[in-house]
Scaffold this motif. Structure first.
Motif, PDB file in Angstrom:
ATOM      1  N   ASN A 141       0.812  -1.145   0.115  1.00  0.00           N
ATOM      2  CA  ASN A 141       0.027   0.020  -0.081  1.00  0.00           C
ATOM      3  C   ASN A 141       0.963   1.258  -0.003  1.00  0.00           C
ATOM      4  OD1 ASN A 141      -1.791   2.134   0.767  1.00  0.00           O
ATOM      5  ND2 ASN A 141      -3.118   0.807   1.785  1.00  0.00           N
ATOM      6  N   ARG A 186       0.532   4.250   0.190  1.00  0.00           N
ATOM      7  CA  ARG A 186       0.118   5.343   1.167  1.00  0.00           C
ATOM      8  C   ARG A 186       0.598   5.073   2.450  1.00  0.00           C
ATOM      9  NH1 ARG A 186      -6.354   6.782  -0.397  1.00  0.00           N
ATOM     10  NH2 ARG A 186      -5.753   7.661  -2.589  1.00  0.00           N
ATOM     11  N   THR A 187       0.673   3.679   2.893  1.00  0.00           N
ATOM     12  CA  THR A 187       0.725   3.584   4.412  1.00  0.00           C
ATOM     13  C   THR A 187       2.113   2.749   4.309  1.00  0.00           C
ATOM     14  OG1 THR A 187      -0.446   1.353   4.311  1.00  0.00           O
ATOM     15  CG2 THR A 187      -1.563   3.376   4.978  1.00  0.00           C
ATOM     16  N   ASN A 188       2.621   2.163   3.335  1.00  0.00           N
ATOM     17  CA  ASN A 188       3.964   1.392   3.022  1.00  0.00           C
ATOM     18  C   ASN A 188       3.844  -0.001   3.908  1.00  0.00           C
ATOM     19  OD1 ASN A 188       5.328   3.095   1.706  1.00  0.00           O
ATOM     20  ND2 ASN A 188       6.089   4.210   3.333  1.00  0.00           N
ATOM     21  N   GLU A 189       2.384  -0.317   4.151  1.00  0.00           N
ATOM     22  CA  GLU A 189       2.008  -1.663   4.678  1.00  0.00           C
ATOM     23  C   GLU A 189       1.976  -2.738   3.544  1.00  0.00           C
ATOM     24  OE1 GLU A 189      -1.470  -0.819   7.035  1.00  0.00           O
ATOM     25  OE2 GLU A 189      -0.290  -0.061   8.545  1.00  0.00           O
TER      26      GLU A 189
END
Length: 342
Positions: free
Chosen positions: A287, A289-292
């Motif tokens: 992701n 946006r979240t780097n998850e």
């Protein structure tokens, strides 16, 4: 248009050395499954998957083509790849989108450099695989030699579950090692039951013992039954093979003739039986946006995610892309934007 559940889909890439018979195999698959009423030939420039003018002119595949086939209520998406190393990028694109691979080997030419490269690609992408030996209608083709060469390179995981029946150096039928039963070819793509010839029995015993040993290793219960001399049922053998194929512990080996469409129906059935559907394989991304880590895993209830694995330019319809949906539901009228694209 019929809607297929995820567990009814098989995404399969055809790999192998140039000239081993991948495109001809697709033609035989289309014919046997009823999609076409005649088989095209590479030499006549009228095959379905080699539709590009340059491919027809040169007589070999240049780009990957996608061919859907329906078999036993499943949809098999066949990715026919080029065999020549000049187009390895096309092969990588297809392998990255596939869930399993069929490595095509010529029964006449045997194991070649392209065969080994195909195996390495499967290892790289952790793909379940099986091997299909073509050109068994040719006089000097040798299924036994191919199996010996494969076993020398890759060990006991090589598991032939068909044995050819040859008379006067011609392929006239086969033995189903799992069922321990013979079949004789009649018309193109057709077969009937027959007795197992005496000259086939010694090799059949070797192949069957090897297969039963591999099946026995799937569980302690099976191992105990195997040592007690008990027979496994056909369904038990197939169930165990499916588990081991998906784990990469067994690589089934089938054979046939593309020109005569012999052995192709068996291969299609094996693809449905032994290869995983997309939901049996993990699919994850990041992701932005979240780097998850986002695990799509082909679940329809999650957010829409898709993987564009190939883009083509057509002189009539313009630029278009091949997309593999990784999660969510993508409809025909959906508009997606890649906000991170440059």
């Amino acid at each position: 248009m019929k809607v297929y559940r995820t567990d009814e889909i098989r995404n399969v890439v055809l790999l192998g050395h140039g000239g081993s018979g991948k495109t001809s195999l697709v033609e035989a698959m289309l014919y046997v499954s009823g999609v076409t009423n005649r088989m095209g030939k590479v030499t006549e420039s009228n095959t379905v998957s080699d539709f590009d003018k340059e491919e027809q002119k040169r007589g070999f595949s240049i780009s990957t083509s996608l061919v859907p086939i329906e078999w036993e209520k499943a949809k098999i998406n066949i990715l026919d790849t080029p065999g020549y190393f000049d187009f390895v990028g096309e092969v990588e694109e297809a392998v990255s989108a596939a869930d399993a691979a069929v490595i095509v080997v010529s029964g006449k030419a045997g194991v070649q450099v392209g065969t080994e490269k195909a195996w390495e690609l499967c290892d790289k992408y952790n793909l379940p695989r099986m091997i299909y030996v073509t050109e068994m209608d040719v006089d000097d083709a040798s299924f036994r030699q191919v199996v010996e060469d494969l076993t020398t390179r890759y060990g006991k995981k090589i598991a032939p579950h068909f044995q050819p029946i040859r008379e006067n150096e011609k392929l006239v039928g086969y033995i189903n090692v799992i069922k321990n039963a013979g079949r004789r070819y009649t018309e193109i793509g057709q077969r009937e039951e027959c007795e197992i010839p005496d000259y086939c029995k010694p090799n059949l015993e070797i192949l069957r013992d090897s297969l039963m040993e591999a099946v026995a290793e799937t569980s302690e219960e099976f191992m105990e039954r195997y040592f007690n001399g008990e027979e496994f049922s056909v369904e038990e053998i197939r169930s165990a093979m499916r588990t081991e194929v998906m784990d990469g512990d067994i690589v089934p080996v089938a054979m046939g003739s593309n020109v005569q469409a012999q052995g192709v129906a068996n291969l299609l059935s094996d693809i449905v039986r032994f290869f995983p559907s997309p939901d049996k394989r993990k699919c994850a991304g990041i992701n932005r946006r979240t780097n998850e880590i986002f695990e799509g895993n082909y679940e329809f209830s999650k957010a829409k995610t898709a993987y564009v694995f190939k883009t083509m330019v057509d002189p009539f319809i313009g630029k278009y892309s091949f997309v593999k949906v990784c999660s969510g539901v993508l409809k025909g009228d959906d508009i997606l934007y890649n906000a991170d694209a440059a």
